[in-house]
Every structure is written in C-alpha cells, then in structure tokens.
Design an enzyme around this catalytic site. Structure first.
Site, PDB file in Angstrom:
ATOM      1  N   SER A 112       0.820  -1.209   0.000  1.00  0.00           N
ATOM      2  CA  SER A 112       0.000   0.000   0.000  1.00  0.00           C
ATOM      3  C   SER A 112       0.853   1.258   0.000  1.00  0.00           C
ATOM      4  O   SER A 112       0.324   2.342  -0.212  1.00  0.00           O
ATOM      5  CB  SER A 112      -0.983   0.006   1.170  1.00  0.00           C
ATOM      6  OG  SER A 112      -0.534  -0.757   2.237  1.00  0.00           O
ATOM      7  N   HIS A 133      -3.174  -3.455  -6.016  1.00  0.00           N
ATOM      8  CA  HIS A 133      -3.523  -3.000  -4.666  1.00  0.00           C
ATOM      9  C   HIS A 133      -4.990  -3.315  -4.380  1.00  0.00           C
ATOM     10  O   HIS A 133      -5.893  -2.649  -4.874  1.00  0.00           O
ATOM     11  CB  HIS A 133      -3.250  -1.487  -4.571  1.00  0.00           C
ATOM     12  CG  HIS A 133      -3.474  -0.915  -3.211  1.00  0.00           C
ATOM     13  ND1 HIS A 133      -3.999   0.342  -3.005  1.00  0.00           N
ATOM     14  CD2 HIS A 133      -3.267  -1.437  -1.977  1.00  0.00           C
ATOM     15  CE1 HIS A 133      -4.084   0.564  -1.712  1.00  0.00           C
ATOM     16  NE2 HIS A 133      -3.652  -0.492  -1.073  1.00  0.00           N
ATOM     17  N   GLU A 145      -6.818  -1.462  -7.497  1.00  0.00           N
ATOM     18  CA  GLU A 145      -6.012  -0.390  -8.075  1.00  0.00           C
ATOM     19  C   GLU A 145      -4.769  -1.037  -8.679  1.00  0.00           C
ATOM     20  O   GLU A 145      -4.000  -1.676  -7.961  1.00  0.00           O
ATOM     21  CB  GLU A 145      -5.630   0.580  -6.939  1.00  0.00           C
ATOM     22  CG  GLU A 145      -4.863   1.791  -7.357  1.00  0.00           C
ATOM     23  CD  GLU A 145      -4.633   2.736  -6.167  1.00  0.00           C
ATOM     24  OE1 GLU A 145      -4.515   2.275  -5.017  1.00  0.00           O
ATOM     25  OE2 GLU A 145      -4.557   3.955  -6.411  1.00  0.00           O
ATOM     26  N   ASN A 183      -5.269   6.197  -2.019  1.00  0.00           N
ATOM     27  CA  ASN A 183      -4.855   6.679  -0.701  1.00  0.00           C
ATOM     28  C   ASN A 183      -4.314   8.098  -0.770  1.00  0.00           C
ATOM     29  O   ASN A 183      -4.456   8.880   0.174  1.00  0.00           O
ATOM     30  CB  ASN A 183      -3.836   5.727  -0.070  1.00  0.00           C
ATOM     31  CG  ASN A 183      -4.510   4.445   0.396  1.00  0.00           C
ATOM     32  OD1 ASN A 183      -5.725   4.420   0.624  1.00  0.00           O
ATOM     33  ND2 ASN A 183      -3.757   3.379   0.513  1.00  0.00           N
TER      34      ASN A 183
HETATM   35  N1  LIG Z   1      -4.458  -4.968   5.776  1.00  0.00           N
HETATM   36  C1  LIG Z   1      -4.837  -4.026   4.935  1.00  0.00           C
HETATM   37  O1  LIG Z   1      -5.810  -3.305   5.161  1.00  0.00           O
HETATM   38  C2  LIG Z   1      -4.100  -3.865   3.626  1.00  0.00           C
HETATM   39  C3  LIG Z   1      -4.742  -3.229   2.553  1.00  0.00           C
HETATM   40  C4  LIG Z   1      -4.069  -3.098   1.344  1.00  0.00           C
HETATM   41  C5  LIG Z   1      -2.772  -3.562   1.241  1.00  0.00           C
HETATM   42  N2  LIG Z   1      -2.178  -4.157   2.300  1.00  0.00           N
HETATM   43  C6  LIG Z   1      -0.802  -4.655   2.120  1.00  0.00           C
HETATM   44  O2  LIG Z   1      -0.848  -6.070   1.989  1.00  0.00           O
HETATM   45  C7  LIG Z   1       0.345  -6.644   2.520  1.00  0.00           C
HETATM   46  C8  LIG Z   1      -0.020  -7.679   3.559  1.00  0.00           C
HETATM   47  O3  LIG Z   1      -0.782  -7.090   4.568  1.00  0.00           O
HETATM   48  P1  LIG Z   1      -1.672  -7.948   5.573  1.00  0.00           P
HETATM   49  O4  LIG Z   1      -2.558  -6.990   6.266  1.00  0.00           O
HETATM   50  O5  LIG Z   1      -2.253  -9.118   4.881  1.00  0.00           O
HETATM   51  O6  LIG Z   1      -0.555  -8.441   6.602  1.00  0.00           O
HETATM   52  P2  LIG Z   1      -0.599  -9.694   7.569  1.00  0.00           P
HETATM   53  O7  LIG Z   1       0.369  -9.420   8.639  1.00  0.00           O
HETATM   54  O8  LIG Z   1      -1.993 -10.056   7.928  1.00  0.00           O
HETATM   55  O9  LIG Z   1      -0.033 -10.886   6.666  1.00  0.00           O
HETATM   56  C9  LIG Z   1       1.284 -10.986   6.251  1.00  0.00           C
HETATM   57  C10 LIG Z   1       1.635 -12.454   6.094  1.00  0.00           C
HETATM   58  O10 LIG Z   1       2.912 -12.538   5.498  1.00  0.00           O
HETATM   59  C11 LIG Z   1       3.599 -13.604   6.127  1.00  0.00           C
HETATM   60  N3  LIG Z   1       5.048 -13.464   5.943  1.00  0.00           N
HETATM   61  C12 LIG Z   1       5.978 -13.078   6.840  1.00  0.00           C
HETATM   62  N4  LIG Z   1       7.204 -13.101   6.269  1.00  0.00           N
HETATM   63  C13 LIG Z   1       7.026 -13.514   4.985  1.00  0.00           C
HETATM   64  C14 LIG Z   1       7.906 -13.777   3.912  1.00  0.00           C
HETATM   65  N5  LIG Z   1       9.218 -13.591   4.049  1.00  0.00           N
HETATM   66  N6  LIG Z   1       7.393 -14.226   2.766  1.00  0.00           N
HETATM   67  C15 LIG Z   1       6.084 -14.409   2.621  1.00  0.00           C
HETATM   68  N7  LIG Z   1       5.184 -14.191   3.615  1.00  0.00           N
HETATM   69  C16 LIG Z   1       5.669 -13.738   4.785  1.00  0.00           C
HETATM   70  C17 LIG Z   1       3.170 -13.560   7.548  1.00  0.00           C
HETATM   71  O11 LIG Z   1       3.377 -14.821   8.178  1.00  0.00           O
HETATM   72  C18 LIG Z   1       1.706 -13.209   7.414  1.00  0.00           C
HETATM   73  O12 LIG Z   1       0.900 -14.363   7.331  1.00  0.00           O
HETATM   74  C19 LIG Z   1       1.163  -5.470   3.037  1.00  0.00           C
HETATM   75  O13 LIG Z   1       2.059  -5.082   2.036  1.00  0.00           O
HETATM   76  C20 LIG Z   1       0.129  -4.405   3.266  1.00  0.00           C
HETATM   77  O14 LIG Z   1       0.673  -3.104   3.202  1.00  0.00           O
HETATM   78  C21 LIG Z   1      -2.804  -4.337   3.486  1.00  0.00           C
END
Ligand SMILES: NC(=O)c1ccc[n+]([C@@H]2O[C@H](COP(=O)([O-])OP(=O)(O)OC[C@H]3O[C@@H](n4cnc5c(N)ncnc54)[C@H](O)[C@@H]3O)[C@@H](O)[C@H]2O)c1
Length: 503
Positions: A112, A133, A145, A183
């Site tokens: 993001s 995204h 996006e 955003n």
């Molecule tokens: N949560 C939101 O609202 C949201 C919205 C849009 C984008 N994002 C983006 O999505 C991505 C993930 O966010 P999330 O909220 O799902 O996070 P999260 O913490 O729920 O999930 C991340 C996952 O990645 C795993 N992980 C850790 N190290 C890793 C590695 N080396 N290789 C692969 N996986 C690994 C973790 O075990 C975990 O299960 C981020 O880049 C975040 O910025 C999040």
C-alpha cells in the site's frame, strides 16, 4: 493460468479466495506453518460461505493448494505478493521469485505504500512487475487499483487488469507515487482533520459529527484513524512526506506523533481520540435534524451566485420563507463564495465563510456559516461567531437553519469552517493527482467511492459545490495562513477560471 499468492495473512488469504472463486488453480505460500494453516482455513471458510450463497461452485476450494516453500510457486503465471509491509523483505522476495518463477511470470505486489518501481528493480525482469492493490477485505471490496511502475510493460499491466476484472473488481489505473491514486486522494480527510484539531477550530468529536451529518461520510476522520490504528496512520503519513521530499500538504501531524508517544493507538489499545469502553459505545448517536418548515412567510434575502445560494433559496422557499431581492428583510444571508459588495443593513446578517473567515470578512456583527452542496445529503450546518456578536443574531441563525432542516454546531472561525476545508482539500488533491497524470478523473471518483467509501467522488463533489466555491475556500486559507499546503492545484485553478470540469 496458475495463481500464486505469497503471504497468507489478511490480504493474501482474501486474494487466494478470490483466485479460487474465479476458477484459477491457486497456490498459497507463507513461510510460517501456523500462518499458512490459518490462511488456508480462512480461504476454505470463505469459499464455503460463498458456496452456500450460490456464488461459487461447491468444489472451488479444490483449486487451492498450500506450498511451504517459494519453490512451490514454479509454473505460476501470476504471483501476487502480500507479505508484510517491509521494503527489504519485499525486495528480497522479488529477487527470489524471479529465480523460481518462469521468465514470463508476472510478479505483482499488494503493497500500500512502497514504491512499486523500487520493488521492480529487485526483480530479474522489472517489466514483468506491477502493483495490484486490493482493499481490505479483498473478497468484499469491489475495487482493485493496478499500479504501473516506471518499468512495468504493457503485458504485465494487461494481465493484472484482466485478472482483477475476472475476480469481479472495478479496476482503476494509477501511476507509481506516494499512496498511488486512492490513498493519495483520500489523504486530506485525515490530514485536514488533524489541522483543524490542531488549530482548535473544532473538537475531534465535532469534526467527526460534521463529516457524518454535514458530508454524509460513514465515519469522521478521528474515529477512522482510531479504527485503522494511529500508529499505522502515522507511518503512512511519514512515508508520504519522505517519498515526496517534504510536500507541505503531506506533512505528518505533531498530534499523531504525540498520540503514538502516549501509546494511545486507537481501538486496539482501548484509547485513541475516543475512549473505547467494553460496551463499545465510544460516542453519542447523532441527533435527528429538525423537521423542515415554519418560515410563515417571513421575508429573507438570500444573496449570491452558485449552487449553494441556489440550494438555500430553494430550501428556504420550501420552508415557507418569502424570498426578497430588495426591500426590507428579517434576515440577510450572503451565500455566494465571494462576498456581495453592497449588503442591505438593518437585519441580522449571515455570511458564508468561504473566501474569508468571519473575522477577515470585516462584518463584526454577522454570524458565519458554511454548508456544502449537494444539500440533499446535508443534515448539519456549521456556524461561527466573533466575541462581540449579539445573541439575537446567533438565535436568528439557529432558527433559520433549523427551519431549513439543519442541525447546527458552533465551531471556531476559518475559511470553509470544518467540512468545507476538508472537502475542498479533497477536491484540490484530486486535481493535483489528475494534473500530474497519476490517474483519470473517473478513476479518482471510482477509487474514493469504492475503495474508501466516500459519499461522493472528489471530482463529482467539486462539480456539485462549484469550483469557484472550492477555490474561494482554498484562496481564503492560503491568504490567512500563508501556507503552501493550501495552494490551489494548477488544473483546479484553470478549470475554475474557464468554467470547465476537472476532467
Ligand atoms: N491490511 C490491509 O488493510 C491492507 C490493505 C491493502 C494492502 N495491504 C498490504 O498487503 C500486505 C499484507 O498485509 P496484511 O494486512 O495481509 O498483513 P498480515 O500481517 O496479515 O499478513 C502478512 C503475512 O505474510 C507472512 N510473511 C511473513 N514473512 C514472509 C515472507 N518472508 N514471505 C512471505 N510471507 C511472509 C506472515 O506470516 C503473514 O501471514 C502489506 O504489504 C500491506 O501493506 C494491506
């Protein structure tokens, strides 16, 4: 095509669910066995619920495979990375994925805030890297996006768009840059809210209520920041400042820094801008606006041009007032974005705080107000007064707006007061983004309404308000505060002068 998903957390599991629902063989990877198992459960639960509703085939979950190592992603045509938001971790992953996946595989990131261009540089074939995204939760949010990094090739972009559309998403396109399109265009909601709080124009509770009741937002900026996490918002704000090399519109707020330092991070710590007691009622319900009517033929003069003045005249007439253009009136309302030159004397005066705050306007006995078209969506008027104002003028203002069906809130003086200032900055940010080629006007509005659930897109809202009104508020803020953050976007200025829309 086989879809690979890296990271089985909130976003990764949701994206994998979408992949299976779309009929793609989907491989989900997470290096942590527990996280992988939990992610798999979420995908299967989600698909079962959809199957019960008839949205997917019973056997959609059979398309899911979990893989413990990145090697298991060999043969995937598209890999979407949803690992933690850490640049170095993601760059390493893109290097590894380039090694594991075939030369034609497209590698997408769900980041993001990290520049997609910097992740593409870490891949062996940067032209195959693109941003996808998704919004949280991916299975329910209708928007995707797609971000074109500086290196992204047409093939990768097309595959990302096609896949998003197959998943049932409205796909919008954005250039790489701070916050991409959605955003970035949503930033002034929190950013201007914080400035208003810092200047004590209104309290956090008042600002939130004004956004809900006056603007039709589901939540105000402060309850939203509490929900997201004030620490998360502060990190995002710092990344905008850093990536833009200090753009004044995106300067983080000292209030955020203090809240984080105090450990008041929002809902998750039980305390943020609100206290979160166990019963969950962190704020009072909004009041019902008064019933319209009761003008009883009283003569009022509503002066000025533009959508707001027109809307007020229509409402006043419907409430039973007699509209006067000349001759004696019981109340004079100057409702144009710029002051009317010759105002009739002798009656209480209400002036729109757009081009000037009330003090700068130089009518010490007047009451200031602000409302934003479209008035159909508005249930609250903001009022302001100076220390020397008379109570009969305040009463006249409250009575007039109550008869038009508006609840009232008293706030401190500023051009645009609260909602006008927030929304005019939303329109301004949209104009900067469109003017800088970050995305189209249509995509801005799709992104804000579907991705952030704003009641109107900024472009459509600017059109409804009137761009002359929008620039009047911004010019007023710039002149009173002399801050670059209130400079008008060149595209907005041009559109306001030439009378053309923002697209
Ligand atoms: N949560 C939101 O609202 C949201 C919205 C849009 C984008 N994002 C983006 O999505 C991505 C993930 O966010 P999330 O909220 O799902 O996070 P999260 O913490 O729920 O999930 C991340 C996952 O990645 C795993 N992980 C850790 N190290 C890793 C590695 N080396 N290789 C692969 N996986 C690994 C973790 O075990 C975990 O299960 C981020 O880049 C975040 O910025 C999040």
């Amino acid at each position: 095509m086989i879809l690979g998903v890296v990271g089985a957390g909130t976003m990764g599991a949701g994206i994998a669910q979408l992949g299976c629902a779309t009929g793609m063989s989907t491989r989900l990877h997470d290096p942590l066995p527990d996280a992988l198992a939990a992610g798999e459960r979420r995908v299967r639960d989600g698909l079962r619920r959809w199957a019960e509703k008839g949205r997917v085939d019973e056997d959609a979950a059979s398309l899911l495979e979990t893989v413990a190592g990145l090697e298991g992603l060999e043969g995937c045509g598209l890999v979407i990375e949803a690992a933690p938001e850490r640049p170095e971790l993601k760059r390493e992953l893109f290097g590894e994925l380039s090694r594991v996946c075939g030369a034609d595989a497209v590698l997408a990131t769900n980041t993001s805030s990290i520049p997609v261009t910097s992740l593409a540089s870490a891949a062996a074939r940067p032209e195959n890297v693109v941003g996808m995204h998704f919004f949280n939760p991916p299975p329910l949010m209708d928007l995707l996006e797609v971000i074109r990094a500086d290196q992204t090739g047409d093939g990768a972009l097309e595959l990302a768009v096609r896949t998003g559309e197959a998943m049932g998403k409205r796909v919008i396109l954005a250039a790489d840059g701070p916050g991409f399109l959605v955003n970035r265009c949503g930033r002034p909601f929190a950013g201007e809210g914080l400035r208003l709080l810092q200047e004590r124009v209104a309290t956090a509770e008042q600002i939130d209520r004004i956004c809900r009741m006056g603007g039709g937002f589901r939540m105000g900026p402060f309850e939203l920041m509490d929900l997201v996490g004030i620490d998360v918002g502060f990190e995002v704000a710092k990344s905008f400042a850093e990536l833009s090399f200090g753009e004044p519109r995106w300067r983080p707020s000292p209030i955020q820094a203090r809240m984080v330092a105090a450990g008041r991070l929002g809902r998750k710590t039980g305390r943020g801008y609100y206290d979160y007691p166990d019963d969950g009622a962190y704020r009072a319900d909004d009041p019902e606006p008064p019933a319209r009517g009761g003008g009883h033929g009283a003569p009022v003069a509503i002066l000025g041009q533009g959508p707001l003045a027109d809307g007020l005249r229509e409402r006043a007439r419907a409430a039973g007032y007699e509209l006067r253009e000349g001759g004696p009136a019981e109340l004079v309302v100057d409702a144009g974005p710029r002051p009317t030159a010759e105002l009739p004397g002798g009656a209480p005066l209400l002036v729109l705080c757009a081009r000037h705050g009330l003090a700068e306007r130089g009518e010490p006995a007047a009451i200031g107000f602000h409302l934003l078209p479209p008035l159909d969506g508005s249930r609250l008027v903001e009022l302001t007064r100076l220390p020397g104002s008379q109570s009969f003028a305040s009463d006249a203002a409250e009575t007039f707006f109550a008869r038009l069906g508006f609840a009232a809130v008293w706030v401190d003086d500023a051009p645009g007061l609260v909602l006008g200032r927030i929304v005019c900055q939303l329109v301004n940010e949209a104009a900067f983004a469109i003017g800088e080629g970050v995305g189209s006007a249509e995509d801005v509005d799709t992104g804000l309404t579907l991705g952030l659930r704003h009641p109107h897109g900024a472009v459509a809202w600017g059109d409804a308000i009137g761009l002359d009104h929008v620039t009047a508020v911004l010019d007023g803020l710039w002149e009173e505060r002399r801050e670059e953050r209130y400079r008008v976007a060149p595209l907005l200025r041009r559109a306001a002068i030439t009378g053309t829309p923002l697209w």
